[in-house]
Design a protein around this motif. Sequence first.
Motif, PDB file in Angstrom:
ATOM      1  N   TYR A  70       0.826  -1.211   0.000  1.00 21.43           N
ATOM      2  CA  TYR A  70       0.000   0.000   0.000  1.00 21.43           C
ATOM      3  C   TYR A  70       0.862   1.264   0.000  1.00 21.43           C
ATOM      4  CZ  TYR A  70      -4.122   2.870   0.483  1.00 21.43           C
ATOM      5  OH  TYR A  70      -5.116   3.789   0.232  1.00 21.43           O
ATOM      6  N   ASP A  71       2.029   1.209   0.634  1.00 21.14           N
ATOM      7  CA  ASP A  71       2.946   2.344   0.526  1.00 21.14           C
ATOM      8  C   ASP A  71       3.362   2.559  -0.928  1.00 21.14           C
ATOM      9  OD1 ASP A  71       2.872   2.910   3.204  1.00 21.14           O
ATOM     10  OD2 ASP A  71       4.762   1.919   3.691  1.00 21.14           O
ATOM     11  N   LEU A  72       3.589   1.458  -1.657  1.00 21.83           N
ATOM     12  CA  LEU A  72       3.913   1.570  -3.082  1.00 21.83           C
ATOM     13  C   LEU A  72       2.733   2.159  -3.850  1.00 21.83           C
ATOM     14  CD1 LEU A  72       5.715   0.980  -5.538  1.00 21.83           C
ATOM     15  CD2 LEU A  72       4.768  -1.346  -5.557  1.00 21.83           C
ATOM     16  N   ILE A  73       1.525   1.698  -3.547  1.00 21.35           N
ATOM     17  CA  ILE A  73       0.325   2.220  -4.207  1.00 21.35           C
ATOM     18  C   ILE A  73       0.204   3.731  -3.995  1.00 21.35           C
ATOM     19  CG2 ILE A  73      -2.205   2.242  -4.061  1.00 21.35           C
ATOM     20  CD1 ILE A  73      -1.981  -0.843  -3.547  1.00 21.35           C
ATOM     21  N   LYS A  74       0.419   4.179  -2.753  1.00 17.92           N
ATOM     22  CA  LYS A  74       0.323   5.621  -2.464  1.00 17.92           C
ATOM     23  C   LYS A  74       1.381   6.408  -3.244  1.00 17.92           C
ATOM     24  CE  LYS A  74       0.539   5.091   2.033  1.00 17.92           C
ATOM     25  NZ  LYS A  74       0.557   5.400   3.497  1.00 17.92           N
ATOM     26  N   ASN A  75       2.597   5.869  -3.307  1.00 19.82           N
ATOM     27  CA  ASN A  75       3.656   6.568  -4.039  1.00 19.82           C
ATOM     28  C   ASN A  75       3.354   6.641  -5.533  1.00 19.82           C
ATOM     29  OD1 ASN A  75       5.144   6.982  -1.704  1.00 19.82           O
ATOM     30  ND2 ASN A  75       6.391   5.148  -1.976  1.00 19.82           N
ATOM     31  N   LEU A  76       2.770   5.558  -6.071  1.00 18.70           N
ATOM     32  CA  LEU A  76       2.400   5.573  -7.488  1.00 18.70           C
ATOM     33  C   LEU A  76       1.294   6.591  -7.757  1.00 18.70           C
ATOM     34  CD1 LEU A  76       2.503   1.730  -8.150  1.00 18.70           C
ATOM     35  CD2 LEU A  76       3.987   3.435  -9.241  1.00 18.70           C
ATOM     36  N   ALA A  77       0.329   6.680  -6.836  1.00 21.94           N
ATOM     37  CA  ALA A  77      -0.732   7.689  -6.991  1.00 21.94           C
ATOM     38  C   ALA A  77      -0.155   9.098  -6.923  1.00 21.94           C
ATOM     39  CB  ALA A  77      -1.790   7.491  -5.913  1.00 21.94           C
ATOM     40  N   ASP A  78       0.838   9.294  -6.061  1.00 16.98           N
ATOM     41  CA  ASP A  78       1.489  10.609  -5.974  1.00 16.98           C
ATOM     42  C   ASP A  78       2.200  10.969  -7.276  1.00 16.98           C
ATOM     43  OD1 ASP A  78       0.610  10.886  -3.367  1.00 16.98           O
ATOM     44  OD2 ASP A  78       2.511  10.242  -2.464  1.00 16.98           O
ATOM     45  N   GLN A  79       2.586   9.956  -8.050  1.00 16.19           N
ATOM     46  CA  GLN A  79       3.209  10.187  -9.358  1.00 16.19           C
ATOM     47  C   GLN A  79       2.171  10.327 -10.471  1.00 16.19           C
ATOM     48  OE1 GLN A  79       6.086   7.082 -10.057  1.00 16.19           O
ATOM     49  NE2 GLN A  79       7.528   7.874  -8.547  1.00 16.19           N
ATOM     50  N   GLN A  80       0.917  10.503 -10.083  1.00 14.63           N
ATOM     51  CA  GLN A  80      -0.191  10.785 -11.002  1.00 14.63           C
ATOM     52  C   GLN A  80      -0.742   9.557 -11.720  1.00 14.63           C
ATOM     53  OE1 GLN A  80      -1.242  14.035 -10.716  1.00 14.63           O
ATOM     54  NE2 GLN A  80       0.455  14.047  -9.258  1.00 14.63           N
ATOM     55  N   HIS A  81      -0.365   8.348 -11.310  1.00  3.62           N
ATOM     56  CA  HIS A  81      -1.025   7.147 -11.838  1.00  3.62           C
ATOM     57  C   HIS A  81      -2.426   7.058 -11.238  1.00  3.62           C
ATOM     58  CE1 HIS A  81       2.532   5.424 -13.755  1.00  3.62           C
ATOM     59  NE2 HIS A  81       3.230   5.684 -12.654  1.00  3.62           N
TER      60      HIS A  81
ATOM     61  N   ARG B  30      20.409  10.538   4.396  1.00  2.00           N
ATOM     62  CA  ARG B  30      20.291  11.674   3.474  1.00  2.00           C
ATOM     63  C   ARG B  30      21.349  11.617   2.373  1.00  2.00           C
ATOM     64  NH1 ARG B  30      18.804  14.398   8.276  1.00  2.00           N
ATOM     65  NH2 ARG B  30      20.980  14.868   8.758  1.00  2.00           N
ATOM     66  N   ALA B  31      22.565  11.243   2.740  1.00  4.88           N
ATOM     67  CA  ALA B  31      23.656  11.200   1.765  1.00  4.88           C
ATOM     68  C   ALA B  31      23.434  10.137   0.709  1.00  4.88           C
ATOM     69  CB  ALA B  31      24.989  10.960   2.470  1.00  4.88           C
ATOM     70  N   GLU B  32      22.709   9.093   1.090  1.00  3.42           N
ATOM     71  CA  GLU B  32      22.511   7.970   0.180  1.00  3.42           C
ATOM     72  C   GLU B  32      21.056   7.887  -0.281  1.00  3.42           C
ATOM     73  OE1 GLU B  32      24.948   6.348  -0.941  1.00  3.42           O
ATOM     74  OE2 GLU B  32      26.478   7.088   0.439  1.00  3.42           O
ATOM     75  N   GLY B  33      20.406   9.055  -0.438  1.00  5.55           N
ATOM     76  CA  GLY B  33      19.008   9.072  -0.824  1.00  5.55           C
ATOM     77  C   GLY B  33      18.715   8.130  -1.986  1.00  5.55           C
ATOM     78  N   LEU B  34      17.886   7.150  -1.744  1.00  9.80           N
ATOM     79  CA  LEU B  34      17.674   6.081  -2.721  1.00  9.80           C
ATOM     80  C   LEU B  34      16.554   6.413  -3.694  1.00  9.80           C
ATOM     81  CD1 LEU B  34      17.880   3.035  -0.303  1.00  9.80           C
ATOM     82  CD2 LEU B  34      19.669   3.950  -1.762  1.00  9.80           C
ATOM     83  N   ASP B  35      16.635   5.820  -4.842  1.00  9.16           N
ATOM     84  CA  ASP B  35      15.564   5.906  -5.830  1.00  9.16           C
ATOM     85  C   ASP B  35      14.288   5.342  -5.213  1.00  9.16           C
ATOM     86  OD1 ASP B  35      14.249   6.262  -8.181  1.00  9.16           O
ATOM     87  OD2 ASP B  35      15.098   4.508  -9.166  1.00  9.16           O
ATOM     88  N   LEU B  36      13.206   6.094  -5.263  1.00  6.48           N
ATOM     89  CA  LEU B  36      11.956   5.605  -4.698  1.00  6.48           C
ATOM     90  C   LEU B  36      11.523   4.317  -5.380  1.00  6.48           C
ATOM     91  CD1 LEU B  36       9.766   8.818  -4.390  1.00  6.48           C
ATOM     92  CD2 LEU B  36      10.565   7.398  -2.509  1.00  6.48           C
ATOM     93  N   PRO B  37      11.010   3.339  -4.613  1.00  5.74           N
ATOM     94  CA  PRO B  37      10.485   2.119  -5.244  1.00  5.74           C
ATOM     95  C   PRO B  37       9.467   2.420  -6.338  1.00  5.74           C
ATOM     96  CG  PRO B  37      10.643   1.810  -2.875  1.00  5.74           C
ATOM     97  CD  PRO B  37      10.966   3.257  -3.136  1.00  5.74           C
ATOM     98  N   ALA B  38       8.663   3.470  -6.141  1.00  5.39           N
ATOM     99  CA  ALA B  38       7.663   3.814  -7.153  1.00  5.39           C
ATOM    100  C   ALA B  38       8.310   4.239  -8.464  1.00  5.39           C
ATOM    101  CB  ALA B  38       6.744   4.920  -6.634  1.00  5.39           C
ATOM    102  N   ASN B  39       9.474   4.907  -8.403  1.00  2.00           N
ATOM    103  CA  ASN B  39      10.176   5.289  -9.629  1.00  2.00           C
ATOM    104  C   ASN B  39      10.627   4.043 -10.397  1.00  2.00           C
ATOM    105  OD1 ASN B  39       9.884   7.977  -8.998  1.00  2.00           O
ATOM    106  ND2 ASN B  39      11.912   8.175  -8.094  1.00  2.00           N
ATOM    107  N   THR B  40      11.191   3.086  -9.648  1.00  6.73           N
ATOM    108  CA  THR B  40      11.626   1.834 -10.266  1.00  6.73           C
ATOM    109  C   THR B  40      10.450   1.109 -10.903  1.00  6.73           C
ATOM    110  OG1 THR B  40      13.373   1.628  -8.617  1.00  6.73           O
ATOM    111  CG2 THR B  40      12.809  -0.355  -9.846  1.00  6.73           C
ATOM    112  N   MET B  41       9.332   1.050 -10.168  1.00  2.34           N
ATOM    113  CA  MET B  41       8.162   0.338 -10.680  1.00  2.34           C
ATOM    114  C   MET B  41       7.592   1.035 -11.911  1.00  2.34           C
ATOM    115  SD  MET B  41       6.548  -2.448 -10.115  1.00  2.34           S
ATOM    116  CE  MET B  41       6.829  -2.902  -8.396  1.00  2.34           C
ATOM    117  N   SER B  42       7.569   2.356 -11.910  1.00  2.00           N
ATOM    118  CA  SER B  42       7.058   3.083 -13.081  1.00  2.00           C
ATOM    119  C   SER B  42       7.887   2.791 -14.323  1.00  2.00           C
ATOM    120  CB  SER B  42       7.058   4.590 -12.792  1.00  2.00           C
ATOM    121  OG  SER B  42       6.066   4.930 -11.845  1.00  2.00           O
ATOM    122  N   ARG B  43       9.202   2.707 -14.150  1.00  2.00           N
ATOM    123  CA  ARG B  43      10.062   2.380 -15.293  1.00  2.00           C
ATOM    124  C   ARG B  43       9.764   0.970 -15.804  1.00  2.00           C
ATOM    125  NH1 ARG B  43      14.057   5.146 -12.222  1.00  2.00           N
ATOM    126  NH2 ARG B  43      14.918   3.187 -11.445  1.00  2.00           N
TER     127      ARG B  43
END
Length: 393
Positions: A23-34, A365-378
Amino acid sequence: MGRIAFFTERLPPDDDPISTFSYDLIKNLADQQHEVRVFSTYREGSQLPETRSRIEILRPFKRWNWLELPKAIPLLVDFQPDVIHLVQPRAEALGGWTNAMSVLPTFSSLLGRPAVVASFYDLREEKLPMHRTLLLSSDVVTVSNRPQLELLENFYRLQAKRPVTAIVPVPSHQIEVGDDAYSERNDEFLRNFIDSRPKTIFVPGDLDEHCNVEILFETLSEMLTRFPEASVIFGGGWGDIPPIKRHQLMAVFERARAGERVLLSGPLSSSGLLLCLGRSQVVLLASLATTSLKLTQVLSEAVSSGAVLIFTEEQSLLAALPWRDRQNAFIVGRDVHSWSTAMAEALTSHELVQLIRSRLPDFARAEGLDLPANTMSRLYSEALERNRTTSRR
């Protein structure tokens, strides 16, 4: 952005980490306008997550039987998804050979042939046969760490079809204000136990998730004998360990006269887990199997909760962060002696523990990771492009 039909058996505030991750992934995907339509299980009186824009929750299933599909198909035809995303079948959906999760991909032709994506968070070798149909009918299969990816690669070597496989790390979950899904009384009990015994060793996960429970108990018993001010919290239940063996294991602590300093918490709420991670002197992960869902969950929560971890070099590779021994964690070998050395150092060197804890926010903060939602969108985009290319041939 795309239209995504998510199928998941459970949703927060259900006490299920896979529900939280998905559900955290679902929310992040919705935030990306899906636009996301979630298909889940109807349970009388159950709560639903807080309403968010671009997320619609439908509950057409009770048993996830293929006979229930006629209720879901019209809703899918109306939505015309670009992607059908199936979250690991694990309870009702594994109840029979013809479960809804396995049958759903066969209806893709009615929906304009959307990409079929399956996400697994707790993939184990002994359960691969249960997921065979879904694994063979998906265009993309994601897992949460490298050992699970290796399981998939071994499985597909013997198959004619090979989907795209990828690691999508679990998002770091934060408790939302007003989250009252679990009893505050249990959290208060944990808080009092830890505060009254400030040198607490926290061992997450059900005990059957650990590679060698006998060695784990003996090692912890020795630590409690050496350090009378120390205590142990097992953050889970017994799992599949039989009752006779449970008595034998607990007798190890009784012989050391340390039984009153050992707590088996049972299933922890999200807030209870974060409490134990943040307040314990040290968190022992080294005995957890690399495929353990709890290991994946704790690694995702460790930085934000300020947890001081003891884990093996092999386990450190499961997370994308560049962990360093005694800089932001204790990294040990597979031998029990190295575990004991690290635990003893963590229990006696308050300054080192505080230094590690203080470094974690900057480390994150120094190692800010690519959001899982970004990976999934790709992955969605790549799968859709492959489908279009195939249809033009």
